[in-house]
Design a protein around this motif. Structure first.
Motif, PDB file in Angstrom:
ATOM      1  N   PHE A  14       0.822  -1.200   0.000  1.00  0.00           N
ATOM      2  CA  PHE A  14       0.000   0.000   0.000  1.00  0.00           C
ATOM      3  C   PHE A  14       0.866   1.263   0.000  1.00  0.00           C
ATOM      4  CE2 PHE A  14      -2.718   3.193   2.084  1.00  0.00           C
ATOM      5  CZ  PHE A  14      -3.796   3.168   1.209  1.00  0.00           C
ATOM      6  N   VAL A  15       1.888   1.289   0.825  1.00  0.00           N
ATOM      7  CA  VAL A  15       2.769   2.465   0.884  1.00  0.00           C
ATOM      8  C   VAL A  15       3.512   2.649  -0.440  1.00  0.00           C
ATOM      9  CG1 VAL A  15       4.863   3.374   1.983  1.00  0.00           C
ATOM     10  CG2 VAL A  15       3.011   2.479   3.373  1.00  0.00           C
ATOM     11  N   ALA A  16       4.021   1.564  -1.008  1.00  0.00           N
ATOM     12  CA  ALA A  16       4.717   1.660  -2.296  1.00  0.00           C
ATOM     13  C   ALA A  16       3.765   2.142  -3.384  1.00  0.00           C
ATOM     14  CB  ALA A  16       5.315   0.303  -2.673  1.00  0.00           C
ATOM     15  N   SER A  17       2.538   1.664  -3.358  1.00  0.00           N
ATOM     16  CA  SER A  17       1.557   2.089  -4.365  1.00  0.00           C
ATOM     17  C   SER A  17       1.199   3.555  -4.212  1.00  0.00           C
ATOM     18  CB  SER A  17       0.286   1.243  -4.248  1.00  0.00           C
ATOM     19  OG  SER A  17       0.580  -0.109  -4.463  1.00  0.00           O
ATOM     20  N   ILE A  18       1.017   4.002  -2.982  1.00  0.00           N
ATOM     21  CA  ILE A  18       0.684   5.403  -2.743  1.00  0.00           C
ATOM     22  C   ILE A  18       1.837   6.309  -3.169  1.00  0.00           C
ATOM     23  CG2 ILE A  18       0.180   7.103  -0.934  1.00  0.00           C
ATOM     24  CD1 ILE A  18      -2.181   5.305  -1.748  1.00  0.00           C
ATOM     25  N   LEU A  19       3.069   5.895  -2.891  1.00  0.00           N
ATOM     26  CA  LEU A  19       4.227   6.684  -3.322  1.00  0.00           C
ATOM     27  C   LEU A  19       4.329   6.736  -4.845  1.00  0.00           C
ATOM     28  CD1 LEU A  19       6.928   5.602  -0.717  1.00  0.00           C
ATOM     29  CD2 LEU A  19       5.704   7.785  -0.851  1.00  0.00           C
ATOM     30  N   TRP A  20       4.017   5.625  -5.497  1.00  0.00           N
ATOM     31  CA  TRP A  20       4.031   5.592  -6.960  1.00  0.00           C
ATOM     32  C   TRP A  20       2.905   6.449  -7.527  1.00  0.00           C
ATOM     33  CZ3 TRP A  20       0.506   3.252 -10.444  1.00  0.00           C
ATOM     34  CH2 TRP A  20       0.936   3.244 -11.772  1.00  0.00           C
ATOM     35  N   LEU A  21       1.739   6.396  -6.890  1.00  0.00           N
ATOM     36  CA  LEU A  21       0.583   7.152  -7.369  1.00  0.00           C
ATOM     37  C   LEU A  21       0.659   8.633  -7.025  1.00  0.00           C
ATOM     38  CD1 LEU A  21      -2.291   4.649  -6.575  1.00  0.00           C
ATOM     39  CD2 LEU A  21      -1.483   5.340  -8.828  1.00  0.00           C
ATOM     40  N   ALA A  22       1.541   9.013  -6.124  1.00  0.00           N
ATOM     41  CA  ALA A  22       1.664  10.424  -5.748  1.00  0.00           C
ATOM     42  C   ALA A  22       2.125  11.285  -6.930  1.00  0.00           C
ATOM     43  CB  ALA A  22       2.631  10.572  -4.582  1.00  0.00           C
ATOM     44  N   LYS A  23       2.816  10.674  -7.865  1.00  0.00           N
ATOM     45  CA  LYS A  23       3.317  11.403  -9.031  1.00  0.00           C
ATOM     46  C   LYS A  23       2.312  11.434 -10.181  1.00  0.00           C
ATOM     47  CE  LYS A  23       7.281   8.915  -8.138  1.00  0.00           C
ATOM     48  NZ  LYS A  23       8.275   8.023  -8.634  1.00  0.00           N
ATOM     49  N   SER A  24       1.232  10.670 -10.057  1.00  0.00           N
ATOM     50  CA  SER A  24       0.288  10.581 -11.168  1.00  0.00           C
ATOM     51  C   SER A  24      -0.973  11.399 -10.893  1.00  0.00           C
ATOM     52  CB  SER A  24      -0.069   9.113 -11.419  1.00  0.00           C
ATOM     53  OG  SER A  24      -0.647   8.560 -10.268  1.00  0.00           O
ATOM     54  N   ASP A  25      -1.824  11.455 -11.899  1.00  0.00           N
ATOM     55  CA  ASP A  25      -3.064  12.216 -11.749  1.00  0.00           C
ATOM     56  C   ASP A  25      -4.198  11.311 -11.258  1.00  0.00           C
ATOM     57  OD1 ASP A  25      -3.187  10.734 -14.050  1.00  0.00           O
ATOM     58  OD2 ASP A  25      -4.215  12.260 -15.226  1.00  0.00           O
ATOM     59  N   GLN A  26      -5.373  11.906 -11.092  1.00  0.00           N
ATOM     60  CA  GLN A  26      -6.512  11.179 -10.533  1.00  0.00           C
ATOM     61  C   GLN A  26      -7.003  10.077 -11.463  1.00  0.00           C
ATOM     62  OE1 GLN A  26      -9.829  13.679  -9.564  1.00  0.00           O
ATOM     63  NE2 GLN A  26     -11.011  12.004  -8.693  1.00  0.00           N
ATOM     64  N   VAL A  27      -6.963  10.302 -12.753  1.00  0.00           N
ATOM     65  CA  VAL A  27      -7.423   9.302 -13.723  1.00  0.00           C
ATOM     66  C   VAL A  27      -6.537   8.059 -13.662  1.00  0.00           C
ATOM     67  CG1 VAL A  27      -7.787   8.875 -16.185  1.00  0.00           C
ATOM     68  CG2 VAL A  27      -8.404  11.091 -15.192  1.00  0.00           C
ATOM     69  N   THR A  28      -5.246   8.262 -13.539  1.00  0.00           N
ATOM     70  CA  THR A  28      -4.319   7.127 -13.439  1.00  0.00           C
ATOM     71  C   THR A  28      -4.553   6.343 -12.148  1.00  0.00           C
ATOM     72  OG1 THR A  28      -2.688   8.427 -14.645  1.00  0.00           O
ATOM     73  CG2 THR A  28      -1.891   6.465 -13.522  1.00  0.00           C
TER      74      THR A  28
END
Length: 138
Positions: A52-66
């Motif tokens: 979950f933490v790795a995913s959130i860190l990866w998603l922090a750089k992306s937009d809402q659609v991604t």
């Protein structure tokens, strides 16, 4: 002159009398199920939390659609649901244990347990609804 028992003998007698009192106050196995479940959820939370933490860190750089597209795929949705349920179960068991240790009035204990369970059900329902809404495509 009265004979004063030594400190070690007095402690042994006190411990023995306390042990006699405790032995008849109930089963020592009554909390084993909760203890095991707490350890099991803790073990499950280690890899789920890291994911979950790795995913959130990866998603922090992306937009809402991604992020929505990521959660719409089956594996991430399942892992987030498992993380949510394991975390809530772990928290519920731990907070219930705190209540049992520090709340001594029966009425307050029942009220606290009901409040904890209601909060857990509401949080689990909201979390599941959010993940399933994104997974099923709104």
């Amino acid at each position: 002159m009265a004979k004063v028992p030594s400190l070690s003998n007095a402690t042994a007698l006190r411990d023995e009398s306390v042990l006699r009192q405790v032995r008849h106050l109930g089963s020592a196995r009554s909390g084993l199920r909760e203890w095991r479940l707490q350890r099991l959820t803790a073990l499950a939370l280690i890899p789920l939390g890291l994911y979950f933490v790795a995913s959130i860190l990866w998603l922090a750089k992306s937009d809402q659609v991604t992020a929505a597209a990521w959660l719409a795929s089956p594996i991430p949705a399942l892992l987030v649901i498992l993380f949510l349920l394991a975390g809530l179960a772990h928290a519920l068991i731990g907070l219930n244990s705190v209540l049992l240790d520090y709340v001594h009035t029966r009425a307050w204990l029942i009220a606290g347990e009901l409040l904890l369970r209601a909060a857990a059900v509401i949080l689990a329902g909201a979390g599941l609804l959010a993940v399933l809404k994104l997974f099923l495509g709104r």
